[in-house]
Motif scaffolding. Structure first.
Motif, PDB file in Angstrom:
ATOM      1  N   VAL A  75      35.475 -43.149 -11.987  1.00 51.45           N
ATOM      2  CA  VAL A  75      34.760 -42.277 -11.045  1.00 51.45           C
ATOM      3  C   VAL A  75      35.233 -40.830 -11.216  1.00 51.45           C
ATOM      4  O   VAL A  75      34.426 -39.899 -11.221  1.00 51.45           O
ATOM      5  CB  VAL A  75      34.955 -42.768  -9.595  1.00 51.45           C
ATOM      6  CG1 VAL A  75      34.422 -41.756  -8.587  1.00 51.45           C
ATOM      7  CG2 VAL A  75      34.285 -44.128  -9.394  1.00 51.45           C
ATOM      8  N   ILE A  76      36.534 -40.649 -11.386  1.00 55.94           N
ATOM      9  CA  ILE A  76      37.089 -39.295 -11.575  1.00 55.94           C
ATOM     10  C   ILE A  76      36.537 -38.653 -12.854  1.00 55.94           C
ATOM     11  O   ILE A  76      36.112 -37.487 -12.844  1.00 55.94           O
ATOM     12  CB  ILE A  76      38.633 -39.334 -11.630  1.00 55.94           C
ATOM     13  CG1 ILE A  76      39.216 -39.771 -10.275  1.00 55.94           C
ATOM     14  CG2 ILE A  76      39.203 -37.977 -12.055  1.00 55.94           C
ATOM     15  CD1 ILE A  76      39.035 -38.802  -9.128  1.00 55.94           C
ATOM     16  N   ARG A  78      33.772 -39.297 -14.410  1.00 62.63           N
ATOM     17  CA  ARG A  78      32.360 -38.957 -14.190  1.00 62.63           C
ATOM     18  C   ARG A  78      32.245 -37.676 -13.366  1.00 62.63           C
ATOM     19  O   ARG A  78      31.401 -36.829 -13.633  1.00 62.63           O
ATOM     20  CB  ARG A  78      31.618 -40.095 -13.469  1.00 62.63           C
ATOM     21  CG  ARG A  78      31.248 -41.266 -14.324  1.00 62.63           C
ATOM     22  CD  ARG A  78      30.336 -40.901 -15.507  1.00 62.63           C
ATOM     23  NE  ARG A  78      29.037 -40.395 -15.105  1.00 62.63           N
ATOM     24  CZ  ARG A  78      28.505 -39.240 -15.533  1.00 62.63           C
ATOM     25  NH1 ARG A  78      29.160 -38.449 -16.357  1.00 62.63           N
ATOM     26  NH2 ARG A  78      27.310 -38.890 -15.129  1.00 62.63           N
ATOM     27  N   LYS A  79      33.117 -37.562 -12.377  1.00 63.54           N
ATOM     28  CA  LYS A  79      33.104 -36.408 -11.470  1.00 63.54           C
ATOM     29  C   LYS A  79      33.303 -35.103 -12.245  1.00 63.54           C
ATOM     30  O   LYS A  79      32.704 -34.086 -11.905  1.00 63.54           O
ATOM     31  CB  LYS A  79      34.200 -36.602 -10.413  1.00 63.54           C
ATOM     32  CG  LYS A  79      34.348 -35.495  -9.394  1.00 63.54           C
ATOM     33  CD  LYS A  79      35.465 -35.865  -8.415  1.00 63.54           C
ATOM     34  CE  LYS A  79      35.947 -34.689  -7.602  1.00 63.54           C
ATOM     35  NZ  LYS A  79      34.911 -34.076  -6.781  1.00 63.54           N
ATOM     36  N   ILE A  80      34.146 -35.148 -13.292  1.00 66.04           N
ATOM     37  CA  ILE A  80      34.371 -33.916 -14.058  1.00 66.04           C
ATOM     38  C   ILE A  80      33.383 -33.779 -15.218  1.00 66.04           C
ATOM     39  O   ILE A  80      33.521 -32.888 -16.052  1.00 66.04           O
ATOM     40  CB  ILE A  80      35.835 -33.777 -14.537  1.00 66.04           C
ATOM     41  CG1 ILE A  80      36.182 -34.794 -15.621  1.00 66.04           C
ATOM     42  CG2 ILE A  80      36.802 -33.873 -13.362  1.00 66.04           C
ATOM     43  CD1 ILE A  80      37.510 -34.499 -16.313  1.00 66.04           C
ATOM     44  N   THR A 142      43.570 -40.653 -11.911  1.00 65.22           N
ATOM     45  CA  THR A 142      43.332 -40.141 -10.559  1.00 65.22           C
ATOM     46  C   THR A 142      44.491 -39.261 -10.091  1.00 65.22           C
ATOM     47  O   THR A 142      44.280 -38.160  -9.573  1.00 65.22           O
ATOM     48  CB  THR A 142      43.110 -41.318  -9.577  1.00 65.22           C
ATOM     49  OG1 THR A 142      42.002 -42.097 -10.053  1.00 65.22           O
ATOM     50  CG2 THR A 142      42.798 -40.817  -8.179  1.00 65.22           C
ATOM     51  N   TYR A 145      44.465 -35.989 -11.953  1.00 65.46           N
ATOM     52  CA  TYR A 145      43.399 -35.136 -11.421  1.00 65.46           C
ATOM     53  C   TYR A 145      43.798 -34.523 -10.077  1.00 65.46           C
ATOM     54  O   TYR A 145      43.599 -33.332  -9.843  1.00 65.46           O
ATOM     55  CB  TYR A 145      42.110 -35.950 -11.269  1.00 65.46           C
ATOM     56  CG  TYR A 145      41.000 -35.174 -10.602  1.00 65.46           C
ATOM     57  CD1 TYR A 145      40.273 -34.223 -11.319  1.00 65.46           C
ATOM     58  CD2 TYR A 145      40.689 -35.369  -9.263  1.00 65.46           C
ATOM     59  CE1 TYR A 145      39.260 -33.488 -10.713  1.00 65.46           C
ATOM     60  CE2 TYR A 145      39.678 -34.644  -8.650  1.00 65.46           C
ATOM     61  CZ  TYR A 145      38.968 -33.712  -9.375  1.00 65.46           C
ATOM     62  OH  TYR A 145      37.979 -32.993  -8.763  1.00 65.46           O
TER      63      TYR A 145
END
Length: 163
Positions: A75-76, A78-80, A142, A145
């Motif tokens: 998820v992280i 994808r977020k970036i 995570t 990040y």
């Protein structure tokens, strides 16, 4: 429990994994079968085959893709803005997953900085010639990040590219 839906590339739900969000003693290995309140930190629907999380990225990615150990790390990434799939744990890398990632020129492997993560990275890199481990040292994706933002993750890739 947090429900983590596994979606196919067409957006259909393939399965759901559950993560307990309480800080208490977790029993078992992610296969909670409802014996009292004892359950693993992660719970999988019984008899469901382990799947890669976020397979829509396989269809959307260019010639590089990222593979994380765990759904949250995916998820992280994808977020970036990176296309990534997550393995549902260090032990969950199988031959059929290799076929899904064999077409990429580079598969960046983000194993956690512990023994299980090192084994995961080694196993993936043995089975995929296009795989390259990213050296995480101060925590998982995570944690890295949360400490240094997207730049900290970009820096790790840049270090690997410079080798």
């Amino acid at each position: 429990m947090l429900a983590i839906p596994y979606l196919g590339h067409d957006g259909q739900t393939l399965t759901i994994r559950f993560r307990c969000l309480h800080e208490h003693n977790h029993h078992g290995h992610g296969h909670g079968h409802g014996h009292g309140h004892g359950h693993g930190k992660y719970n999988t629907i019984a008899e469901d085959p382990p799947r890669l999380y976020g397979v829509d990225s396989i269809h959307a990615a260019g010639d590089e893709i990222h593979l994380t150990e765990g759904e949250f790390d995916r998820v992280i990434l994808r977020k970036i803005g990176w296309h990534a799939v997550g393995s549902p744990g260090a032990e969950m890398w199988f031959g059929r997953h290799r076929r899904m990632l064999a077409g990429f020129s580079k598969v960046w492997v983000w194993g956690d900085p512990d023994d299980a993560g090192a084994k995961f990275t080694a196993k993936v890199c043995r089975s995929l010639r296009n795989a390259k481990g990213v050296r995480l040292w101060g925590g998982d994706v995570t944690e890295t990040y949360l400490r240094g933002g997207a730049q900290a993750l970009h820096d790790l890739i840049n270090e690997e590219n410079a080798k």
